[in-house]
Design an enzyme around this catalytic site. Structure first.
Site, PDB file in Angstrom:
ATOM      1  N   ALA A   1      10.465 -28.904  14.269  1.00 15.27           N
ATOM      2  CA  ALA A   1      10.095 -27.943  15.313  1.00 15.27           C
ATOM      3  C   ALA A   1      11.358 -27.456  16.003  1.00 15.27           C
ATOM      4  O   ALA A   1      12.449 -28.010  15.814  1.00 15.27           O
ATOM      5  CB  ALA A   1       9.179 -28.593  16.342  1.00 15.27           C
ATOM      6  N   LYS A   2      11.229 -26.421  16.789  1.00 11.05           N
ATOM      7  CA  LYS A   2      12.316 -25.983  17.675  1.00 11.05           C
ATOM      8  C   LYS A   2      11.697 -25.182  18.805  1.00 11.05           C
ATOM      9  O   LYS A   2      10.638 -24.569  18.634  1.00 11.05           O
ATOM     10  CB  LYS A   2      13.305 -25.090  16.911  1.00 11.05           C
ATOM     11  CG  LYS A   2      14.682 -25.058  17.527  1.00 11.05           C
ATOM     12  CD  LYS A   2      15.401 -26.363  17.278  1.00 11.05           C
ATOM     13  CE  LYS A   2      16.875 -26.324  17.448  1.00 11.05           C
ATOM     14  NZ  LYS A   2      17.512 -27.476  16.785  1.00 11.05           N
ATOM     15  N   GLY A   3      12.373 -25.199  19.939  1.00  8.71           N
ATOM     16  CA  GLY A   3      11.930 -24.384  21.066  1.00  8.71           C
ATOM     17  C   GLY A   3      13.092 -23.563  21.566  1.00  8.71           C
ATOM     18  O   GLY A   3      14.264 -23.899  21.319  1.00  8.71           O
TER      19      GLY A   3
ATOM     20  N   VAL B   1       8.145 -23.422  18.021  1.00 10.17           N
ATOM     21  CA  VAL B   1       7.681 -23.269  16.639  1.00 10.17           C
ATOM     22  C   VAL B   1       7.613 -24.644  15.996  1.00 10.17           C
ATOM     23  O   VAL B   1       8.592 -25.403  16.020  1.00 10.17           O
ATOM     24  CB  VAL B   1       8.631 -22.347  15.829  1.00 10.17           C
ATOM     25  CG1 VAL B   1       8.215 -22.314  14.360  1.00 10.17           C
ATOM     26  CG2 VAL B   1       8.632 -20.938  16.400  1.00 10.17           C
TER      27      VAL B   1
END
Ligand code: GLU
Length: 448
Positions: free
Chosen positions: A140-142, A95
């Protein structure tokens, strides 16, 4: 870990009404109500904090909706071949919450409980964190819903490479730069760098941070988050740390080194926990010996030079400083009234729920919020990326001095804002972070 068919993971984010939430169609009535998932709660907490900041800054509804909505969310299926030949399919996410101030930036988490809600919440926190400490990134992050502890190294490598292959079109040194988070490490970052580079045709060290130094990783990155937590804790204490009693929840990349650095500063680390249990020693734990025990046995459980402690008890110990450094949502309205520490420094992202925050504030407990306290990791990620873009490596002292400078600057700004507006450190940190992102958006204007 394995995808159920039909999937139980909602593809969209539905939530209770909130001024910062874009309009959504009413959800269909449910015959059997079930409690929100931890990820859903984390997203609600993040949206609540955004609301508070947006109210304070008097942002208009359009801007609120933009800041409440991720710029880009990608859900991928990751097929993985297990050692016994079976194929499993797991969910992965990336995201990008906001890119108004620069490329998206944030870690990748491997955890069985991760979902799109959690990753969205954590991406949002990254946006405010980068803005707060003044580094030119969005957030962001995953996440990949796997249990790294239950996989072999070869399985983990296959998951990582396949996941990266799926998110490849949206990452890159000028687009979105991943980093380690819960359940991932330097080796994971090396696989990511390699997968991206092989697809590009040449080595691209700047696509990821938190790499091994042999691949362009920065000196000081491995301990950066913990170093930042130490700086935040000592700044918040504002007195000689000698003998200050500390409890640390979590003994992973952040918790273990935070405990070590605080002990080196003169603090007395009296309790530490991880997923295997909790240990305590009133005269102070030997943190280095505990790290050796964990390296040997896989957890703090059974450490000889300490007494065992109930899991929840650690958070309620009568200590000067409490550092939750594991996962989100561990201090809630339920246990917050029993927290006896006068200072809570958030090593993890989102460990204190908004309800608990209020209880702690009313009780006069100071909470140094995650987006300030644990920003050391992304600060040194930024320094690593700058070194990669220049193809020039700095010495460790230079990295540490810049980290300290950025942490102290941000802490000073948060403290001044909090004092000037009669607000908590969290409210102040979010107001500063959100305002900077809103300003960047406003001066850029809307395209087309
Ligand atoms: N995962 C870390 C965080 O939550 C570091 C992110 C990064 O270095 O990009 O801040």
């Amino acid at each position: 870990m394995t995808v159920m068919v039909p999937s139980k993971t909602p593809a969209t984010t539905s939530a209770p009404p909130s001024p910062s939430r874009p309009a959504e169609p009413a959800p269909p009535p449910r015959s059997e109500p079930f409690p929100p998932s931890p990820g859903r709660r984390a997203l609600d907490a993040a949206l609540y904090q955004l609301d508070r900041a947006a109210d304070h800054l008097r942002l208009d509804d359009g801007l609120r909706a933009m800041l409440a909505t991720p710029r880009r969310s990608l859900t991928v299926s990751v097929p993985v071949r297990r050692e016994d030949g079976r194929m499993e399919v797991v969910h992965g996410y990336r995201v990008q919450h906001n890119v108004s101030r620069g490329p998206a930036k944030g870690g990748i988490r491997f955890h069985p409980g991760t979902d799109l809600h959690e990753v969205t919440a954590l991406a949002m926190l990254m946006t405010w964190k980068c803005a707060l400490v003044g580094i030119p990134y969005g957030g962001a992050k995953g996440g990949v819903a796997v249990d790294p502890g239950a996989m072999t190294s070869r399985e983990l490598e296959r998951v990582t490479r396949r996941y990266v292959n799926e998110i490849l079109p949206i990452i890159g040194p000028e687009k979105d730069i991943p980093a380690p988070d819960v359940g991932t490490d330097e080796q994971t970052m090396a696989w990511i760098m390699d997968t991206y580079s092989v697809n590009t045709g040449y080595s691209v060290p700047g696509v990821v941070t938190g790499k091994p130094t042999t691949l362009g990783g920065s000196l000081g990155r491995a301990g950066a988050t913990a170093r930042g937590v130490q700086i935040a804790a000592l700044t918040a204490l504002g007195r000689d740390p000698e003998g200050v009693t500390v409890a640390v929840q979590g003994f992973g990349k952040v918790g273990a080194l935070t405990a070590l650095y605080l002990a080196e500063s003169g603090c007395r680390v009296v309790a530490i926990s991880d997923a295997t249990g909790a240990v305590t020693r009133a005269s102070g734990l030997d943190v280095a010996a505990l790290r050796a025990h964990v390296a040997e046995t896989g957890g703090v459980y059974g450490f000889r030079d300490a007494d065992p402690l109930g899991h929840g008890e650690l958070l309620e110990l009568d200590v000067d400083l409490l550092v939750p450094a594991a996962l989100e949502g561990v201090i809630t309205a339920g246990n917050a009234p029993r927290v006896r520490a006068r200072l809570v420094v958030e090593g993890a992202n989102g460990p204190v729920t908004p309800e608990a925050d209020e209880v702690l504030a009313d009780a006069g407990v100071t909470v140094v919020p995650d987006i300030l306290a644990n920003a050391g990791g992304v600060i040194v990620s930024y320094l690593e990326w700058v070194q990669n873009m220049q193809a020039y490596a700095w010495g460790e002292l230079e990295v540490e001095l810049k980290l300290r400078e950025l942490m102290e600057q941000a802490f000073g700004e948060v403290r001044a804002h909090a004092a000037g507006h009669g607000r908590t450190l969290r409210e102040a940190a979010h107001a500063i972070g959100v305002e900077r992102v809103a300003q960047a958006h406003q001066v850029r204007g809307l395209y087309p």
